[in-house]
Design a protein around this motif. Structure first.
Motif, mmCIF file in Angstrom:
data_model
loop_
_atom_site.group_PDB
_atom_site.id
_atom_site.type_symbol
_atom_site.label_atom_id
_atom_site.label_comp_id
_atom_site.label_asym_id
_atom_site.label_seq_id
_atom_site.Cartn_x
_atom_site.Cartn_y
_atom_site.Cartn_z
ATOM 1 N N GLY A 194 7.356 10.770 -4.732
ATOM 2 C CA GLY A 194 6.135 10.015 -5.442
ATOM 3 C C GLY A 194 5.293 11.693 -4.895
ATOM 4 O O GLY A 194 5.309 11.735 -3.936
ATOM 5 N N VAL A 195 5.230 12.185 -5.982
ATOM 6 C CA VAL A 195 4.196 13.543 -5.894
ATOM 7 C C VAL A 195 2.405 13.342 -6.281
ATOM 8 O O VAL A 195 2.090 14.651 -6.807
ATOM 9 N N SER A 196 2.451 12.172 -7.090
ATOM 10 C CA SER A 196 1.223 11.737 -7.833
ATOM 11 C C SER A 196 0.777 10.987 -7.657
ATOM 12 O O SER A 196 1.351 9.894 -8.080
ATOM 13 N N GLU A 197 -0.697 10.163 -7.854
ATOM 14 C CA GLU A 197 -1.079 8.924 -8.356
ATOM 15 C C GLU A 197 -0.337 8.436 -9.609
ATOM 16 O O GLU A 197 -0.834 7.617 -10.290
ATOM 17 N N GLY A 241 0.455 -1.463 -0.013
ATOM 18 C CA GLY A 241 -0.099 -0.193 -0.101
ATOM 19 C C GLY A 241 0.500 1.341 0.056
ATOM 20 O O GLY A 241 0.293 2.190 -0.513
ATOM 21 N N VAL A 242 2.316 1.180 0.416
ATOM 22 C CA VAL A 242 3.325 2.057 0.278
ATOM 23 C C VAL A 242 2.939 3.312 -0.910
ATOM 24 O O VAL A 242 3.651 4.198 -0.904
ATOM 25 N N GLY A 243 2.820 2.495 -2.572
ATOM 26 C CA GLY A 243 3.020 2.659 -4.302
ATOM 27 C C GLY A 243 4.261 2.263 -4.604
ATOM 28 O O GLY A 243 4.881 2.662 -5.600
ATOM 29 N N LYS A 244 4.475 1.328 -4.158
ATOM 30 C CA LYS A 244 5.857 0.313 -5.233
ATOM 31 C C LYS A 244 4.974 0.016 -5.832
ATOM 32 O O LYS A 244 6.249 0.090 -7.176
ATOM 33 N N THR A 245 3.672 -1.203 -6.672
ATOM 34 C CA THR A 245 3.802 -0.920 -7.941
ATOM 35 C C THR A 245 3.586 0.151 -8.733
ATOM 36 O O THR A 245 4.185 0.227 -9.483
ATOM 37 N N THR A 246 2.753 1.640 -7.951
ATOM 38 C CA THR A 246 2.987 2.937 -8.663
ATOM 39 C C THR A 246 4.263 3.405 -9.302
ATOM 40 O O THR A 246 3.888 3.802 -10.161
ATOM 41 N N LYS A 287 3.683 9.648 -1.822
ATOM 42 C CA LYS A 287 3.387 10.406 -1.483
ATOM 43 C C LYS A 287 3.529 12.064 -0.966
ATOM 44 O O LYS A 287 2.597 11.712 0.187
ATOM 45 N N LYS A 336 5.833 4.410 -12.617
ATOM 46 C CA LYS A 336 6.685 5.541 -12.749
ATOM 47 C C LYS A 336 8.539 5.708 -13.080
ATOM 48 O O LYS A 336 8.897 6.278 -13.847
ATOM 49 N N ASP A 344 2.694 14.694 -1.645
ATOM 50 C CA ASP A 344 1.885 15.580 -2.909
ATOM 51 C C ASP A 344 0.974 15.723 -1.293
ATOM 52 O O ASP A 344 -0.458 16.693 -1.862
ATOM 53 N N GLN A 363 -1.572 -5.872 -11.704
ATOM 54 C CA GLN A 363 -1.536 -4.044 -11.400
ATOM 55 C C GLN A 363 -1.054 -3.794 -12.155
ATOM 56 O O GLN A 363 -0.448 -2.651 -12.084
HETATM 57 P P1 GDP Z 1 1.754 -1.159 -4.052
HETATM 58 O O1 GDP Z 1 0.715 -1.977 -2.589
HETATM 59 O O2 GDP Z 1 3.205 -1.102 -2.786
HETATM 60 O O3 GDP Z 1 2.609 -1.636 -4.796
HETATM 61 O O4 GDP Z 1 1.259 0.588 -3.814
HETATM 62 P P2 GDP Z 1 -0.078 0.825 -5.246
HETATM 63 O O5 GDP Z 1 1.572 1.423 -5.796
HETATM 64 O O6 GDP Z 1 -0.944 -0.138 -5.378
HETATM 65 O O7 GDP Z 1 -0.130 2.388 -4.458
HETATM 66 C C1 GDP Z 1 -1.144 1.897 -3.327
HETATM 67 C C2 GDP Z 1 -2.163 3.342 -3.706
HETATM 68 O O8 GDP Z 1 -0.847 4.911 -3.766
HETATM 69 C C3 GDP Z 1 -2.762 4.150 -4.915
HETATM 70 O O9 GDP Z 1 -4.293 4.050 -4.917
HETATM 71 C C4 GDP Z 1 -1.940 4.612 -5.806
HETATM 72 O O10 GDP Z 1 -2.378 5.268 -6.840
HETATM 73 C C5 GDP Z 1 -1.520 5.370 -4.455
HETATM 74 N N1 GDP Z 1 0.097 6.423 -4.985
HETATM 75 C C6 GDP Z 1 1.131 5.974 -4.761
HETATM 76 N N2 GDP Z 1 2.100 6.668 -4.835
HETATM 77 C C7 GDP Z 1 1.015 7.835 -4.824
HETATM 78 C C8 GDP Z 1 2.073 9.066 -4.676
HETATM 79 O O11 GDP Z 1 2.920 9.206 -4.945
HETATM 80 N N3 GDP Z 1 0.971 10.249 -4.352
HETATM 81 C C9 GDP Z 1 -0.661 9.704 -4.299
HETATM 82 N N4 GDP Z 1 -1.262 10.827 -3.733
HETATM 83 N N5 GDP Z 1 -0.368 8.289 -4.426
HETATM 84 C C10 GDP Z 1 0.132 7.366 -4.647
#
Ligand code: GDP
Length: 300
Positions: free
Chosen positions: A278-281, A114-119, A253, A123, A255, A151
């Motif tokens: 990371g500064v946006s989804e 949930g921290v944003g790894k995959t996103t 996150k 990026k 942002d 994903q």
């Molecule tokens: P993972 O479980 O670590 O792989 O996390 P995900 O990549 O699925 O991201 C979890 C949530 O955080 C998703 O809703 C993403 O869109 C959001 N997210 C990831 N990076 C950022 C960021 O830099 N900014 C914002 N606002 N949301 C982010």
């Protein structure tokens, strides 16, 4: 971004700027306010202590005292030390990724769910293709959540990189080695490996990622951490740093309304540079981390 911290610091920075004369007493009072603002923003205590002691030392030093505008000079010291806390002393090279290896260069992503790894993998793939003209392959070693694999496939397609499919019945190390072999055969410059994250620190997860690390020998092992998590972010960073030879940190996150604790202390606590923010989804929401610019933003 870090609005609360900026607001809290704005008042004391304003007072500082206005001081025509710095005495031990008024300097101590201003630093007390700065200290409180940092603690309230969840900055780790040892990082706050080190920061305040360095600012104090410089504040009463010749360069500040003998300046025509000592208050202004003190604000300069605070800015400089904030930047240094976030890694400015490591130099601009610190935020660069290393590709100094026989291709494919492997980037291993670590961090909680949930921290944003995959996103961040998406990026990074976009960034590496556009800024460095690299041919990128991604793979997911998260065999516990089929949705996570799907994903990654989706974000990889979105940025036009190549994706190596994995199946939930496969073992993470086997998946990673197969992807590495595929990357070699297809002349990819970079292989980014997304890994399984749990909701909290967990022995099995640490063993699995350590085994992955041993098998693929990544040139970069990036720890992805959610800046919104405050003190928790710092504790998990410390745990991962103890378990894995991390090469850098990605702070996500920023942002959101992160309080600032993670941004300000994760470098100090781990000793590893923050390489990206990371500064946006969206998949273009990744910035190379610049400690001085960040310090400027924080001071408003
Ligand atoms: P993972 O479980 O670590 O792989 O996390 P995900 O990549 O699925 O991201 C979890 C949530 O955080 C998703 O809703 C993403 O869109 C959001 N997210 C990831 N990076 C950022 C960021 O830099 N900014 C914002 N606002 N949301 C982010």
């Amino acid at each position: 971004m870090l609005d609360n911290l900026t607001q809290r610091l704005a008042k004391v920075v304003k007072t500082m700027r206005g001081e025509a004369r710095l005495t031990e007493a008024n300097t101590a009072e201003m630093l007390r306010e700065v200290r409180l603002a940092l603690l309230e923003a969840d900055v780790a205590l040892p990082a706050v202590r080190e920061f305040i002691s360095r600012v104090k030392q410089k504040a009463l030093g010749e360069a500040v005292i003998s300046s025509l505008t000592p208050g202004q000079a003190l604000v300069g010291v605070v800015q400089q030390e904030l930047a240094s806390l976030m890694g400015a002393d490591l130099g601009p090279q610190a935020s660069q990724l290393s590709f100094a290896t026989q291709p494919p260069a492997v980037i291993l992503m670590a961090g909680l769910q949930g921290v944003g790894k995959t996103t961040t993998v998406g990026k990074l793939a976009k960034y590496l293709q556009e800024q460095h003209k690299k041919k990128v392959l991604t793979v997911s070693a998260d065999v516990y959540r089929p949705a996570a694999i799907a994903q990654l496939q989706a974000v990889t397609a979105q940025v036009g990189a190549d994706f190596f499919p994995s199946h939930v019945n496969d073992k993470p190390v086997e998946i990673a080695l197969a992807a590495l072999d595929y990357a070699k055969k297809h002349y990819h410059d970079i292989l980014i490996i997304d890994t399984a994250g749990r909701l909290g620190i967990d022995e099995a997860m640490m063993q699995e990622i350590a085994a992955l690390h041993g098998a693929v020998k990544p040139i970069e092992t990036l720890f992805v951490v959610d800046a919104m998590l405050g003190q928790d972010a710092i504790n998990t960073a410390k745990a991962f740093n103890d378990a894995l030879p991390l090469t850098g940190i990605v702070l996500t996150k920023l942002d959101g309304d992160a309080r600032g604790g993670a941004a300000l202390s994760v470098r100090y606590i781990t000793g590893k540079p923050i390489k990206f923010a990371g500064v946006s989804e969206k998949l273009d929401g990744l910035e190379a981390f610049d400690p001085s610019r960040m310090a400027n933003r924080i001071l408003g």
